[in-house]
Design a protein around this motif. Sequence first.
Motif, PDB file in Angstrom:
ATOM      1  N   ASN A 268       0.875  -1.332   0.020  1.00 32.87           N
ATOM      2  CA  ASN A 268       0.019  -0.019  -0.052  1.00 32.87           C
ATOM      3  C   ASN A 268       0.824   1.022  -0.045  1.00 32.87           C
ATOM      4  O   ASN A 268       2.011   1.128   0.286  1.00 32.87           O
ATOM      5  CB  ASN A 268      -0.973   0.115   1.334  1.00 32.87           C
ATOM      6  N   LEU A 269       0.042   2.564  -0.207  1.00 34.01           N
ATOM      7  CA  LEU A 269       0.869   3.487  -0.057  1.00 34.01           C
ATOM      8  C   LEU A 269       0.649   4.476   0.932  1.00 34.01           C
ATOM      9  O   LEU A 269       0.128   5.553   0.968  1.00 34.01           O
ATOM     10  CB  LEU A 269       0.309   4.554  -1.414  1.00 34.01           C
ATOM     11  N   ASP A 270       0.564   3.987   2.248  1.00 32.94           N
ATOM     12  CA  ASP A 270       0.172   4.437   3.296  1.00 32.94           C
ATOM     13  C   ASP A 270       1.406   4.496   4.261  1.00 32.94           C
ATOM     14  O   ASP A 270       2.565   4.058   4.198  1.00 32.94           O
ATOM     15  CB  ASP A 270      -0.971   3.850   4.061  1.00 32.94           C
ATOM     16  N   VAL A 271       1.188   5.150   5.522  1.00 31.99           N
ATOM     17  CA  VAL A 271       2.146   5.318   6.521  1.00 31.99           C
ATOM     18  C   VAL A 271       2.768   4.170   7.289  1.00 31.99           C
ATOM     19  O   VAL A 271       3.815   4.023   7.598  1.00 31.99           O
ATOM     20  CB  VAL A 271       1.597   6.246   7.689  1.00 31.99           C
ATOM     21  N   LEU A 272       1.730   3.075   7.452  1.00 32.72           N
ATOM     22  CA  LEU A 272       2.089   2.012   7.959  1.00 32.72           C
ATOM     23  C   LEU A 272       3.183   1.131   7.307  1.00 32.72           C
ATOM     24  O   LEU A 272       4.175   0.665   7.692  1.00 32.72           O
ATOM     25  CB  LEU A 272       1.003   0.944   8.423  1.00 32.72           C
TER      26      LEU A 272
ATOM     27  N   VAL B  83       9.059  -0.451   6.049  1.00 28.12           N
ATOM     28  CA  VAL B  83      10.183  -0.249   5.464  1.00 28.12           C
ATOM     29  C   VAL B  83      11.336   0.430   5.986  1.00 28.12           C
ATOM     30  O   VAL B  83      12.548  -0.031   5.994  1.00 28.12           O
ATOM     31  CB  VAL B  83       9.886   0.542   3.990  1.00 28.12           C
ATOM     32  N   GLY B  84      10.928   1.481   6.837  1.00 29.34           N
ATOM     33  CA  GLY B  84      11.843   2.269   7.520  1.00 29.34           C
ATOM     34  C   GLY B  84      12.571   1.327   8.586  1.00 29.34           C
ATOM     35  O   GLY B  84      13.716   1.372   8.874  1.00 29.34           O
ATOM     36  N   SER B  85      11.501   0.444   9.123  1.00 31.66           N
ATOM     37  CA  SER B  85      12.253  -0.562  10.189  1.00 31.66           C
ATOM     38  C   SER B  85      13.130  -1.414   9.384  1.00 31.66           C
ATOM     39  O   SER B  85      14.136  -1.839  10.223  1.00 31.66           O
ATOM     40  CB  SER B  85      11.068  -1.260  10.847  1.00 31.66           C
TER      41      SER B  85
ATOM     42  N   GLY C 132       5.840   7.575   7.111  1.00 27.47           N
ATOM     43  CA  GLY C 132       6.135   6.357   7.560  1.00 27.47           C
ATOM     44  C   GLY C 132       7.694   6.157   7.816  1.00 27.47           C
ATOM     45  O   GLY C 132       8.039   5.634   8.917  1.00 27.47           O
ATOM     46  N   VAL C 133       8.537   6.204   6.854  1.00 25.43           N
ATOM     47  CA  VAL C 133       9.776   5.896   7.038  1.00 25.43           C
ATOM     48  C   VAL C 133      10.531   6.838   8.162  1.00 25.43           C
ATOM     49  O   VAL C 133      11.170   6.362   9.090  1.00 25.43           O
ATOM     50  CB  VAL C 133      10.573   6.120   5.661  1.00 25.43           C
ATOM     51  N   LEU C 134      10.065   8.142   8.186  1.00 24.37           N
ATOM     52  CA  LEU C 134      10.586   8.943   8.957  1.00 24.37           C
ATOM     53  C   LEU C 134      10.249   8.559  10.580  1.00 24.37           C
ATOM     54  O   LEU C 134      11.280   8.747  11.279  1.00 24.37           O
ATOM     55  CB  LEU C 134      10.119  10.361   8.752  1.00 24.37           C
TER      56      LEU C 134
END
Length: 290
Positions: free
Chosen positions: A169-173, A178-180, A204-206
Amino acid sequence: MARQLKAGTSKTLGLIVPDASNPFFAEVARGSEIEAQEADYSLLMGNSGQDVERESKYFNLFQEQRISGVLVSPIEDVREEVESMRSQGTQTVLVDRKADPSICCSVSVDDIAGGRMALQHLIDQGYRNIIFVAGPLEIQQVADRLSGAREAIRQSRGGAQLRVITTKNLDVLDGREVGSQIVAMPPIERPDAVFAANDLLAVGVLQAFVFNASIKVPEEIGLVGYDDIAFAESAIVPLTSIKQPARLLGKTGVEMLIEEIEDPSGHRHRQITFQPALVVRESTTGPSAR
């Protein structure tokens, strides 16, 4: 509705978006609504939730209600649905996606240019090891942004490289996930910059970087988003982003739709493409500025 059916005309438009929770599409809807109201039309919105079957149900619903026209930001190819709508007298305009000019009008943004602009900015700032955090590559806008990013890599002479991580998806979660993943990488394998396919992914990455307190932006990794939603400027680290004129997309789409509704014989299909703009903020100070 009964009066409209009796008269054979309707002053109602429909709008189908893939994610009503995304502030970008909220702005598209706002621009559409304002323009429709000024022309004495009402606007009904459907949220497909990036579900093709649900999107098709909205097409059928709007056709059954005999509304005059539909704006749609499609998930995939909707040529068949558009042709069906138009054969029943319901005009259609694609928003945030180019259309076959023989079928209908469209209003979009040059996402290839946007992707190229984002990567070129990172390269100019001294970044060389970049990850593109994509949504599903089946979404044309995402694929175009990746194409533009790859163009910038090919044209660079400083040995920049691009890796791609896709998300469902294109969302914060999904961005946080991905950031994790990046946080868990050995430092030698981490990128020095991330380009996200939209601002929600970038936020979300940030968040993953900040929550883990292990990666500093922009001191260790630069970050660029796409859309320039309000969250971008107000993020913990203000986010560099590629700005799209979301409200103008909705406004222009309604203008073209009403033009064809009210003068179908004199109307000629148009494909309007706006250019994106780079908005630079603190998230891309860059190695060259350290």
